[in-house]
Design an enzyme around this catalytic site. Structure first.
Site, PDB file in Angstrom:
ATOM      1  N   ASP A   6     118.022 -52.856 -23.344  1.00  0.00           N
ATOM      2  CA  ASP A   6     118.874 -52.913 -22.165  1.00  0.00           C
ATOM      3  C   ASP A   6     119.192 -54.009 -21.473  1.00  0.00           C
ATOM      4  O   ASP A   6     118.358 -54.921 -21.477  1.00  0.00           O
ATOM      5  CB  ASP A   6     117.902 -51.973 -20.959  1.00  0.00           C
ATOM      6  CG  ASP A   6     118.241 -50.488 -20.914  1.00  0.00           C
ATOM      7  OD1 ASP A   6     119.168 -50.150 -21.536  1.00  0.00           O
ATOM      8  OD2 ASP A   6     117.471 -49.782 -20.146  1.00  0.00           O
ATOM      9  N   GLU A  25     122.669 -39.269 -18.548  1.00  0.00           N
ATOM     10  CA  GLU A  25     121.388 -39.069 -17.947  1.00  0.00           C
ATOM     11  C   GLU A  25     121.520 -38.226 -16.621  1.00  0.00           C
ATOM     12  O   GLU A  25     122.507 -38.399 -15.882  1.00  0.00           O
ATOM     13  CB  GLU A  25     120.658 -40.403 -17.391  1.00  0.00           C
ATOM     14  CG  GLU A  25     119.412 -40.208 -16.750  1.00  0.00           C
ATOM     15  CD  GLU A  25     118.519 -41.156 -16.500  1.00  0.00           C
ATOM     16  OE1 GLU A  25     118.862 -42.353 -17.190  1.00  0.00           O
ATOM     17  OE2 GLU A  25     117.478 -41.044 -15.941  1.00  0.00           O
TER      18      GLU A  25
END
Ligand code: KIV
Length: 266
Positions: free
Chosen positions: A88, A183
């Protein structure tokens, strides 16, 4: 000679979408867990900035630094023989413009030897995604609920803006992202996006119709003490197993049962 399964790459994942085979992704933050997950045949290991919450004990992912992502990324990449390793980009890398993003992503790739990066954002990050892809850095766009923007979004809530989600997904694909992670979005929207894109989608809290699913490993194993969101399935209760083992060690010690003769040097 035993056949060694080849390392998963962007083409393998694209092929999985074509063949309607689901893609598995789990987070990993250290060598021993990464080795276990890699041995289990998981397709992708995500060194997520969720480590700020599950490893470091913060309330959000915001405090995590680039140096910390590199530290954990190195450990995971060292363990992976089969899985693709994705690291990330931490806050506020993506928020600081194209050249800063490219510099940070290049540093992650060079130092950790991971295979790809993930960044939060879709349409508004398309220039940065294109710059990373041009530089040969496979990139995943994380859309829907973007935890690094939790304060701007007013909390960890389901994202229901259908046109924004579709625009983010399509812009990310057009910019060259090889995968889109969604998400916390309604399953019907995630399904529409998955059908509209040529690249694979990975969901977390996005229903069953995505091309793959990702979970935080600590949640899956039941290592998280906090109440989990409804999309988390606890596949084990490792906290209870660990507590029982530690209690047994404590009592063995007090009773003189540990270490035994066989565990001692003459
Ligand atoms: O940081 C992370 O672990 C993630 C997953 C929750 C998808 O982004």
């Amino acid at each position: 000679m035993t056949a060694v399964s080849p390392q998963v790459n962007v083409r393998t994942l694209q092929q999985k979408k074509k063949n309607a085979e689901k893609i598995s992704m789990l987070t990993a933050y250290d060598f021993s867990m990464a080795r276990l997950l890699d041995d289990s045949g998981v397709d992708c290991l995500l060194v997520g900035d969720s480590l700020g919450m599950v490893v470091q004990g913060h309330q959000t992912t915001i405090p995590v630094t680039l140096a910390q992502m590199i530290y954990h990324g190195e450990m995971v990449a060292r363990a992976a023989k089969h899985a693709m390793v994705i690291v990330d980009l931490p806050f506020p890398v993506g928020q600081r413009g194209v050249s800063h993003t490219l510099k940070a992503a290049s540093k992650i790739m060079k130092k950790t030897l991971c295979h790809a990066v993930k960044m939060e954002g879709g349409h508004e990050q398309s220039e940065s995604i294109a710059a990373l892809v041009d530089a040969g850095i496979p990139t995943i766009a994380h859309i829907g609920l973007r935890p690094q923007s939790v304060h701007a979004l007013g909390g960890y809530r389901v994202q229901r803006d259908a046109s924004r989600l579709m625009q983010d997904a399509k812009s990310a694909q057009q910019a060259g992202a090889f995968m889109v992670l969604m998400e916390c979005v309604p399953r019907s929207l995630a399904k529409e996006v998955t059908e509209a894109l040529e690249i694979p989608t990975i969901g977390i809290g996005a229903g069953p119709d995505c091309d793959g699913q990702v979970l935080v490993i600590n949640d899956l194993l039941g290592l998280t003490e906090k109440l989990s969101p409804k999309f988390v399935r606890k596949y084990a209760n490792v906290s209870d197993i660990a507590r029982t083992a530690v209690a047994k060690f404590q009592s063995d010690l007090q009773l003189g049962n540990f270490p035994a003769a066989a565990e001692s040097f003459e």
